[in-house]
Design an enzyme around this catalytic site. Structure first.
Site, PDB file in Angstrom:
ATOM      1  N   GLU A 132       0.640  -1.310  -0.081  1.00  0.00           N
ATOM      2  CA  GLU A 132      -0.175   0.043   0.105  1.00  0.00           C
ATOM      3  C   GLU A 132       1.099   1.390   0.065  1.00  0.00           C
ATOM      4  OE1 GLU A 132      -3.685  -2.000   2.719  1.00  0.00           O
ATOM      5  OE2 GLU A 132      -1.919  -0.999   3.736  1.00  0.00           O
ATOM      6  N   ASP A 138     -11.824  -7.741  -1.000  1.00  0.00           N
ATOM      7  CA  ASP A 138     -12.401  -9.155  -1.249  1.00  0.00           C
ATOM      8  C   ASP A 138     -13.716  -8.801  -0.382  1.00  0.00           C
ATOM      9  OD1 ASP A 138     -11.351 -10.758   1.902  1.00  0.00           O
ATOM     10  OD2 ASP A 138     -10.831  -8.726   1.271  1.00  0.00           O
TER      11      ASP A 138
END
Length: 215
Positions: A12, A182
């Site tokens: 990230e 997800d």
């Protein structure tokens, strides 16, 4: 405006540092989990003195209307793994640290700016509750146990509420942007999560950049 962005993981961090390479926005990695998140937020506040802090990264999504690569922006935050019991009082709620708010509210001005992004970004943005806990949710059973208590939760992560708590104590405006990597209720063995990083994560944090540019 001095803006601090906190992420949990190197992958990230790399994406966001590239997006803000030529700006004065400070992007830092705190590490995974609530303690790391709180320490990272306090360090940023002490050293950088930001006017606001943004938690950015990925999260598990919840809801029929939410899909992978959508973005959840926090309207409020709480913990899914905190319970202080009723031994002292009957007012403390599940997910609340006794003596602190039951839910930490996102800064109203930041939230208003975030909601305006839907008109300009080619990404679906969902305002709502983000719940945080020290558990990587990699099974339907674990996700169901969380959603049974917080059915309105839009996303589940491991850092945002701890950063929100630190910002609340220090009176620093805060908001969280979480890209849905997800949907644990539709997944087995976190295969969607791994596929997200393998195939679709690139450019997933552009919403955070657009948000900062609009402040």
């Amino acid at each position: 405006m001095k803006i601090g962005i906190i992420v949990a993981m190197d992958k990230e961090l790399r994406q966001l540092q590239q997006l803000f390479a030529d700006s004065e926005v400070r992007v830092e990695k705190c590490g995974i989990g609530k303690v790391n998140a709180a320490l990272g937020a306090q360090r940023m506040i002490n050293e950088f003195h930001p006017d606001c802090i943004i938690s950015s990264g990925c999260a598990g999504g919840n809801g029929d209307d939410i899909n992978i690569q959508d973005v959840v922006v926090s309207t409020e935050l709480c913990y899914h793994d905190v319970y202080c019991g009723t031994a002292i009082d009957n007012c403390t709620q599940y997910g609340q640290v006794q003596g602190l708010p039951a839910r930490f509210q996102a800064d109203s001005m930041l939230l208003q700016k975030a909601q305006q992004l839907s008109a300009t970004c080619n990404v679906l943005i969902h305002p709502g509750l983000i719940v945080t806990g020290d558990w990587f949710v990699d099974s339907k059973e674990k996700m169901r146990s969380i959603i049974d208590i917080f059915p309105e939760a839009k996303a589940v992560d491991m850092e945002s509420c701890a950063i929100a708590q630190t910002c609340y104590i220090n009176q620093v405006p805060f908001i969280s942007f979480r890209v849905v990597s997800d949907k644990p209720l539709d997944d087995t063995d976190a295969s969607q999560y791994h596929n997200f990083w393998d195939t679709v994560a690139e450019h997933s944090f552009q919403v955070t950049k657009s948000f900062v540019e609009n402040l």
